[in-house]
Design a protein around this motif. Sequence first.
Motif, PDB file in Angstrom:
ATOM      1  N   LEU A 106       0.881  -1.165   0.000  1.00 34.13           N
ATOM      2  CA  LEU A 106       0.000   0.000   0.000  1.00 34.13           C
ATOM      3  C   LEU A 106       0.921   1.218   0.000  1.00 34.13           C
ATOM      4  O   LEU A 106       1.609   1.483   0.994  1.00 34.13           O
ATOM      5  CB  LEU A 106      -0.897  -0.019   1.241  1.00 34.13           C
ATOM      6  N   VAL A 107       1.008   1.915  -1.120  1.00 30.67           N
ATOM      7  CA  VAL A 107       1.930   3.040  -1.269  1.00 30.67           C
ATOM      8  C   VAL A 107       1.260   4.281  -0.692  1.00 30.67           C
ATOM      9  O   VAL A 107       0.549   4.995  -1.393  1.00 30.67           O
ATOM     10  CB  VAL A 107       2.330   3.250  -2.747  1.00 30.67           C
ATOM     11  N   VAL A 108       1.489   4.555   0.592  1.00 28.00           N
ATOM     12  CA  VAL A 108       0.781   5.653   1.261  1.00 28.00           C
ATOM     13  C   VAL A 108       1.534   6.970   1.215  1.00 28.00           C
ATOM     14  O   VAL A 108       0.956   8.022   1.491  1.00 28.00           O
ATOM     15  CB  VAL A 108       0.403   5.296   2.711  1.00 28.00           C
ATOM     16  N   SER A 109       2.822   6.928   0.887  1.00 31.74           N
ATOM     17  CA  SER A 109       3.591   8.169   0.743  1.00 31.74           C
ATOM     18  C   SER A 109       4.850   7.872  -0.054  1.00 31.74           C
ATOM     19  O   SER A 109       5.137   6.723  -0.384  1.00 31.74           O
ATOM     20  CB  SER A 109       3.964   8.751   2.115  1.00 31.74           C
ATOM     21  N   GLU A 110       5.605   8.908  -0.314  1.00 30.37           N
ATOM     22  CA  GLU A 110       6.845   8.740  -1.071  1.00 30.37           C
ATOM     23  C   GLU A 110       7.852   7.865  -0.325  1.00 30.37           C
ATOM     24  O   GLU A 110       8.692   7.220  -0.930  1.00 30.37           O
ATOM     25  CB  GLU A 110       7.472  10.107  -1.349  1.00 30.37           C
ATOM     26  N   ARG A 111       7.731   7.787   1.000  1.00 32.28           N
ATOM     27  CA  ARG A 111       8.704   7.043   1.795  1.00 32.28           C
ATOM     28  C   ARG A 111       8.099   5.906   2.621  1.00 32.28           C
ATOM     29  O   ARG A 111       8.784   5.332   3.459  1.00 32.28           O
ATOM     30  CB  ARG A 111       9.457   7.997   2.724  1.00 32.28           C
ATOM     31  N   SER A 112       6.838   5.575   2.385  1.00 26.46           N
ATOM     32  CA  SER A 112       6.223   4.485   3.151  1.00 26.46           C
ATOM     33  C   SER A 112       5.386   3.579   2.263  1.00 26.46           C
ATOM     34  O   SER A 112       4.439   4.031   1.612  1.00 26.46           O
ATOM     35  CB  SER A 112       5.354   5.032   4.285  1.00 26.46           C
ATOM     36  N   VAL A 113       5.757   2.303   2.266  1.00 31.41           N
ATOM     37  CA  VAL A 113       5.032   1.261   1.539  1.00 31.41           C
ATOM     38  C   VAL A 113       4.831   0.085   2.503  1.00 31.41           C
ATOM     39  O   VAL A 113       5.527  -0.930   2.421  1.00 31.41           O
ATOM     40  CB  VAL A 113       5.788   0.804   0.271  1.00 31.41           C
ATOM     41  N   PRO A 114       3.897   0.247   3.451  1.00 30.32           N
ATOM     42  CA  PRO A 114       3.631  -0.879   4.342  1.00 30.32           C
ATOM     43  C   PRO A 114       2.900  -1.990   3.593  1.00 30.32           C
ATOM     44  O   PRO A 114       2.353  -1.767   2.507  1.00 30.32           O
ATOM     45  CB  PRO A 114       2.741  -0.265   5.429  1.00 30.32           C
ATOM     46  N   GLU A 115       2.915  -3.166   4.178  1.00 34.09           N
ATOM     47  CA  GLU A 115       2.135  -4.291   3.664  1.00 34.09           C
ATOM     48  C   GLU A 115       1.189  -4.711   4.784  1.00 34.09           C
ATOM     49  O   GLU A 115       1.472  -5.654   5.523  1.00 34.09           O
ATOM     50  CB  GLU A 115       3.044  -5.437   3.222  1.00 34.09           C
TER      51      GLU A 115
ATOM     52  N   LEU B 209      -9.664   2.354   2.681  1.00 36.52           N
ATOM     53  CA  LEU B 209     -10.793   2.769   3.503  1.00 36.52           C
ATOM     54  C   LEU B 209     -10.665   2.226   4.922  1.00 36.52           C
ATOM     55  O   LEU B 209     -11.191   2.786   5.872  1.00 36.52           O
ATOM     56  CB  LEU B 209     -12.095   2.290   2.866  1.00 36.52           C
ATOM     57  N   LEU B 210      -9.958   1.110   5.038  1.00 35.74           N
ATOM     58  CA  LEU B 210      -9.699   0.464   6.320  1.00 35.74           C
ATOM     59  C   LEU B 210      -8.405  -0.320   6.198  1.00 35.74           C
ATOM     60  O   LEU B 210      -8.195  -1.009   5.197  1.00 35.74           O
ATOM     61  CB  LEU B 210     -10.848  -0.491   6.691  1.00 35.74           C
ATOM     62  N   VAL B 211      -7.552  -0.199   7.207  1.00 38.95           N
ATOM     63  CA  VAL B 211      -6.334  -0.990   7.283  1.00 38.95           C
ATOM     64  C   VAL B 211      -6.375  -1.764   8.590  1.00 38.95           C
ATOM     65  O   VAL B 211      -6.753  -1.223   9.632  1.00 38.95           O
ATOM     66  CB  VAL B 211      -5.075  -0.100   7.225  1.00 38.95           C
ATOM     67  N   VAL B 212      -5.988  -3.037   8.526  1.00 39.74           N
ATOM     68  CA  VAL B 212      -5.954  -3.892   9.714  1.00 39.74           C
ATOM     69  C   VAL B 212      -4.568  -4.519   9.834  1.00 39.74           C
ATOM     70  O   VAL B 212      -4.065  -5.107   8.882  1.00 39.74           O
ATOM     71  CB  VAL B 212      -7.013  -5.021   9.637  1.00 39.74           C
ATOM     72  N   GLU B 213      -3.978  -4.365  11.006  1.00 34.94           N
ATOM     73  CA  GLU B 213      -2.724  -5.045  11.328  1.00 34.94           C
ATOM     74  C   GLU B 213      -3.010  -6.040  12.444  1.00 34.94           C
ATOM     75  O   GLU B 213      -3.741  -5.721  13.387  1.00 34.94           O
ATOM     76  CB  GLU B 213      -1.651  -4.058  11.798  1.00 34.94           C
ATOM     77  N   VAL B 214      -2.455  -7.230  12.331  1.00 29.57           N
ATOM     78  CA  VAL B 214      -2.538  -8.229  13.394  1.00 29.57           C
ATOM     79  C   VAL B 214      -1.236  -8.127  14.177  1.00 29.57           C
ATOM     80  O   VAL B 214      -0.154  -8.168  13.583  1.00 29.57           O
ATOM     81  CB  VAL B 214      -2.736  -9.651  12.823  1.00 29.57           C
ATOM     82  N   ALA B 215      -1.341  -7.967  15.493  1.00 26.64           N
ATOM     83  CA  ALA B 215      -0.152  -7.681  16.284  1.00 26.64           C
ATOM     84  C   ALA B 215       0.005  -8.614  17.469  1.00 26.64           C
ATOM     85  O   ALA B 215      -0.939  -8.845  18.216  1.00 26.64           O
ATOM     86  CB  ALA B 215      -0.211  -6.238  16.785  1.00 26.64           C
ATOM     87  N   ASP B 216       1.194  -9.130  17.586  1.00 29.74           N
ATOM     88  CA  ASP B 216       1.640  -9.785  18.814  1.00 29.74           C
ATOM     89  C   ASP B 216       3.017  -9.208  19.117  1.00 29.74           C
ATOM     90  O   ASP B 216       3.141  -8.282  19.890  1.00 29.74           O
ATOM     91  CB  ASP B 216       1.587 -11.310  18.738  1.00 29.74           C
ATOM     92  N   THR B 217       4.057  -9.659  18.429  1.00 30.02           N
ATOM     93  CA  THR B 217       5.383  -9.088  18.653  1.00 30.02           C
ATOM     94  C   THR B 217       5.512  -7.681  18.067  1.00 30.02           C
ATOM     95  O   THR B 217       6.371  -6.918  18.496  1.00 30.02           O
ATOM     96  CB  THR B 217       6.477  -9.988  18.042  1.00 30.02           C
ATOM     97  N   SER B 218       4.678  -7.305  17.123  1.00 28.02           N
ATOM     98  CA  SER B 218       4.769  -5.994  16.462  1.00 28.02           C
ATOM     99  C   SER B 218       3.848  -4.951  17.077  1.00 28.02           C
ATOM    100  O   SER B 218       3.669  -3.881  16.508  1.00 28.02           O
ATOM    101  CB  SER B 218       4.437  -6.145  14.978  1.00 28.02           C
TER     102      SER B 218
END
Length: 190
Positions: free
Chosen positions: A75-84, A106-115
Amino acid sequence: MTPGTPAAAPYTAARFFALVDEGVLCPDDRVELLEGVIVSMSPQNPRHASAVRRVAEALRTVVGEGVVVSVQLPLVVSERSVPEPDVAIVPGVAPDYDTAHPTTALLVVEVADTSLMEDRLTKAAIYAAAGIPAYWIVNLRDDVVETFGDPDTGTRRYGRQARRGRGQRLEHPIFHGATVAVDDVLPGRG
């Protein structure tokens, strides 16, 4: 790095993708670009993988037409950030992304344990700065879903935050009045 040596310039999204074309990074490498830094992603344990599958399935059952449920893709959200993000609902239809990655969601979901801390701090700031209207963290440590809304792009913060536990439901305008049960996205504790 020795004192007085300048730090390497942050990577841009274009340079990040060029590293794949040049063979420096492989398409299967588990990395993402966060604020100009290439960050490795941890291997997924079974609960994390289960939660990703559960979230994707739950969202597919409630979203309407004109959106795509994207799972662990750029997801290319800015010139310096491409999270997955683990799951994202992006506007449009699948062919819209045949030649370019989505630039908003419209919605982003991250699953987190160690992160969990990175997802709360770094990724929340990145998504808020990009104007992503809703961000959820499926918090496996505390067995809850943390929801964020009302992004302020200037301060890079979300104005609204809440926690939803088992027995509660999650809402979003793109669900057309439907809701998602927190129990449907959280895996069992085993």
